[in-house]
Design a protein around this motif. Sequence first.
Motif, PDB file in Angstrom:
ATOM      1  N   SER A  59      10.761   8.565   8.428  1.00  0.00           N
ATOM      2  CA  SER A  59      11.117   8.903   7.050  1.00  0.00           C
ATOM      3  C   SER A  59      11.520   7.626   6.317  1.00  0.00           C
ATOM      4  O   SER A  59      11.865   6.620   6.939  1.00  0.00           O
ATOM      5  CB  SER A  59      12.272   9.914   7.009  1.00  0.00           C
ATOM      6  OG  SER A  59      13.442   9.345   7.558  1.00  0.00           O
ATOM      7  N   GLY A  60      11.444   7.671   5.009  1.00  0.00           N
ATOM      8  CA  GLY A  60      11.812   6.514   4.200  1.00  0.00           C
ATOM      9  C   GLY A  60      11.172   6.594   2.836  1.00  0.00           C
ATOM     10  O   GLY A  60      10.595   7.612   2.446  1.00  0.00           O
ATOM     11  N   ARG A  61      11.276   5.495   2.114  1.00  0.00           N
ATOM     12  CA  ARG A  61      10.693   5.419   0.777  1.00  0.00           C
ATOM     13  C   ARG A  61      10.096   4.027   0.587  1.00  0.00           C
ATOM     14  O   ARG A  61      10.489   3.076   1.258  1.00  0.00           O
ATOM     15  CB  ARG A  61      11.737   5.717  -0.295  1.00  0.00           C
ATOM     16  CG  ARG A  61      12.894   4.723  -0.311  1.00  0.00           C
ATOM     17  CD  ARG A  61      13.962   5.131  -1.283  1.00  0.00           C
ATOM     18  NE  ARG A  61      15.070   4.183  -1.241  1.00  0.00           N
ATOM     19  CZ  ARG A  61      16.050   4.156  -2.102  1.00  0.00           C
ATOM     20  NH1 ARG A  61      16.070   5.030  -3.098  1.00  0.00           N
ATOM     21  NH2 ARG A  61      17.020   3.287  -2.003  1.00  0.00           N
ATOM     22  N   GLY A  62       9.163   3.943  -0.332  1.00  0.00           N
ATOM     23  CA  GLY A  62       8.530   2.662  -0.599  1.00  0.00           C
ATOM     24  C   GLY A  62       8.082   2.583  -2.046  1.00  0.00           C
ATOM     25  O   GLY A  62       7.963   3.600  -2.726  1.00  0.00           O
ATOM     26  N   ARG A  63       7.853   1.345  -2.494  1.00  0.00           N
ATOM     27  CA  ARG A  63       7.354   1.169  -3.858  1.00  0.00           C
ATOM     28  C   ARG A  63       6.600  -0.148  -3.952  1.00  0.00           C
ATOM     29  O   ARG A  63       6.775  -1.052  -3.150  1.00  0.00           O
ATOM     30  CB  ARG A  63       8.469   1.229  -4.887  1.00  0.00           C
ATOM     31  CG  ARG A  63       9.457   0.094  -4.827  1.00  0.00           C
ATOM     32  CD  ARG A  63      10.520   0.257  -5.888  1.00  0.00           C
ATOM     33  NE  ARG A  63      11.703  -0.521  -5.558  1.00  0.00           N
ATOM     34  CZ  ARG A  63      12.873  -0.358  -6.126  1.00  0.00           C
ATOM     35  NH1 ARG A  63      13.017   0.555  -7.065  1.00  0.00           N
ATOM     36  NH2 ARG A  63      13.897  -1.094  -5.774  1.00  0.00           N
ATOM     37  N   TYR A  78      12.027  -8.305 -11.849  1.00  0.00           N
ATOM     38  CA  TYR A  78      11.122  -7.196 -11.580  1.00  0.00           C
ATOM     39  C   TYR A  78      10.647  -6.531 -12.857  1.00  0.00           C
ATOM     40  O   TYR A  78      11.388  -6.417 -13.823  1.00  0.00           O
ATOM     41  CB  TYR A  78      11.794  -6.167 -10.670  1.00  0.00           C
ATOM     42  CG  TYR A  78      12.087  -6.736  -9.311  1.00  0.00           C
ATOM     43  CD1 TYR A  78      11.075  -6.878  -8.371  1.00  0.00           C
ATOM     44  CD2 TYR A  78      13.353  -7.175  -8.985  1.00  0.00           C
ATOM     45  CE1 TYR A  78      11.332  -7.431  -7.127  1.00  0.00           C
ATOM     46  CE2 TYR A  78      13.625  -7.719  -7.734  1.00  0.00           C
ATOM     47  CZ  TYR A  78      12.612  -7.837  -6.817  1.00  0.00           C
ATOM     48  OH  TYR A  78      12.861  -8.388  -5.592  1.00  0.00           O
ATOM     49  N   GLY A  79       9.417  -6.065 -12.800  1.00  0.00           N
ATOM     50  CA  GLY A  79       8.811  -5.362 -13.917  1.00  0.00           C
ATOM     51  C   GLY A  79       8.483  -3.939 -13.537  1.00  0.00           C
ATOM     52  O   GLY A  79       9.180  -3.311 -12.740  1.00  0.00           O
ATOM     53  N   THR A  80       7.415  -3.446 -14.077  1.00  0.00           N
ATOM     54  CA  THR A  80       6.984  -2.068 -13.924  1.00  0.00           C
ATOM     55  C   THR A  80       6.703  -1.708 -12.466  1.00  0.00           C
ATOM     56  O   THR A  80       6.068  -2.464 -11.746  1.00  0.00           O
ATOM     57  CB  THR A  80       5.699  -1.838 -14.749  1.00  0.00           C
ATOM     58  OG1 THR A  80       5.955  -2.209 -16.095  1.00  0.00           O
ATOM     59  CG2 THR A  80       5.250  -0.397 -14.686  1.00  0.00           C
ATOM     60  N   THR A  81       7.178  -0.525 -12.055  1.00  0.00           N
ATOM     61  CA  THR A  81       6.831   0.020 -10.748  1.00  0.00           C
ATOM     62  C   THR A  81       5.492   0.726 -10.888  1.00  0.00           C
ATOM     63  O   THR A  81       5.323   1.601 -11.737  1.00  0.00           O
ATOM     64  CB  THR A  81       7.904   1.004 -10.245  1.00  0.00           C
ATOM     65  OG1 THR A  81       9.134   0.285 -10.104  1.00  0.00           O
ATOM     66  CG2 THR A  81       7.515   1.610  -8.914  1.00  0.00           C
ATOM     67  N   LEU A  82       4.537   0.329 -10.062  1.00  0.00           N
ATOM     68  CA  LEU A  82       3.205   0.909 -10.125  1.00  0.00           C
ATOM     69  C   LEU A  82       3.119   2.235  -9.386  1.00  0.00           C
ATOM     70  O   LEU A  82       2.506   3.185  -9.855  1.00  0.00           O
ATOM     71  CB  LEU A  82       2.188  -0.065  -9.527  1.00  0.00           C
ATOM     72  CG  LEU A  82       2.146  -1.443 -10.177  1.00  0.00           C
ATOM     73  CD1 LEU A  82       1.267  -2.379  -9.378  1.00  0.00           C
ATOM     74  CD2 LEU A  82       1.648  -1.304 -11.599  1.00  0.00           C
ATOM     75  N   VAL A  83       3.705   2.274  -8.187  1.00  0.00           N
ATOM     76  CA  VAL A  83       3.606   3.467  -7.351  1.00  0.00           C
ATOM     77  C   VAL A  83       4.844   3.547  -6.458  1.00  0.00           C
ATOM     78  O   VAL A  83       5.376   2.527  -6.031  1.00  0.00           O
ATOM     79  CB  VAL A  83       2.301   3.458  -6.525  1.00  0.00           C
ATOM     80  CG1 VAL A  83       2.268   2.318  -5.545  1.00  0.00           C
ATOM     81  CG2 VAL A  83       2.049   4.768  -5.832  1.00  0.00           C
ATOM     82  N   SER A  84       5.305   4.773  -6.218  1.00  0.00           N
ATOM     83  CA  SER A  84       6.420   5.030  -5.314  1.00  0.00           C
ATOM     84  C   SER A  84       5.955   6.042  -4.277  1.00  0.00           C
ATOM     85  O   SER A  84       5.035   6.825  -4.536  1.00  0.00           O
ATOM     86  CB  SER A  84       7.606   5.640  -6.066  1.00  0.00           C
ATOM     87  OG  SER A  84       8.022   4.815  -7.110  1.00  0.00           O
ATOM     88  N   GLY A  97       4.081   5.501 -10.748  1.00  0.00           N
ATOM     89  CA  GLY A  97       5.279   5.148 -11.495  1.00  0.00           C
ATOM     90  C   GLY A  97       6.507   5.042 -10.616  1.00  0.00           C
ATOM     91  O   GLY A  97       6.429   5.010  -9.398  1.00  0.00           O
ATOM     92  N   ASP A  98       7.655   5.003 -11.268  1.00  0.00           N
ATOM     93  CA  ASP A  98       8.913   4.773 -10.575  1.00  0.00           C
ATOM     94  C   ASP A  98       9.564   6.091 -10.176  1.00  0.00           C
ATOM     95  O   ASP A  98      10.071   6.819 -11.017  1.00  0.00           O
ATOM     96  CB  ASP A  98       9.861   3.969 -11.475  1.00  0.00           C
ATOM     97  CG  ASP A  98      11.102   3.505 -10.735  1.00  0.00           C
ATOM     98  OD1 ASP A  98      11.223   3.791  -9.527  1.00  0.00           O
ATOM     99  OD2 ASP A  98      11.937   2.847 -11.368  1.00  0.00           O
ATOM    100  N   ALA A  99       9.541   6.388  -8.890  1.00  0.00           N
ATOM    101  CA  ALA A  99      10.208   7.565  -8.351  1.00  0.00           C
ATOM    102  C   ALA A  99      11.025   7.148  -7.129  1.00  0.00           C
ATOM    103  O   ALA A  99      11.154   7.876  -6.165  1.00  0.00           O
ATOM    104  CB  ALA A  99       9.187   8.636  -7.993  1.00  0.00           C
TER     105      ALA A  99
END
Length: 119
Positions: A59-63, A78-84, A97-99
């Motif tokens: 389990s975990g998260r990434g971006r 840091y700028g825009t988050t492309l994918v989470s 986007g940023d999740a």
Amino acid sequence: MSDDRRCVPKEGISGPTPQYDGLLVVWEVDAGEHGAGGVTSDEVVAEKTRLDALEAFPSGRGRVRYARLSFVHVGYVYGTTLVSAHRGGGVTVTMAGDAWEYRAVIDSRPSLEGVQWTT
């Protein structure tokens, strides 16, 4: 050269490719006490590497997000988050986007174990 940096096609490639102007792509994975991360100039490489790293944990998260070296060349801005993405129960869910904080919402919801789904 103007500050208007545009994608310009490289010879032999049918589509545009970004012109490097110091923009980097940073990927990171947070899996509790463990994690991983890296920097590249290629969005596709960052996303694939982030996905592979995240799937190495239960389990975990990434971006993946844009970044530039800070003006003092220590750390990033840091700028825009492309994918989470979030991983749990052997399943990885990726969102545009940023999740990054989304997992806290998932963890606070009651379990869906035993729920019968209808189609």
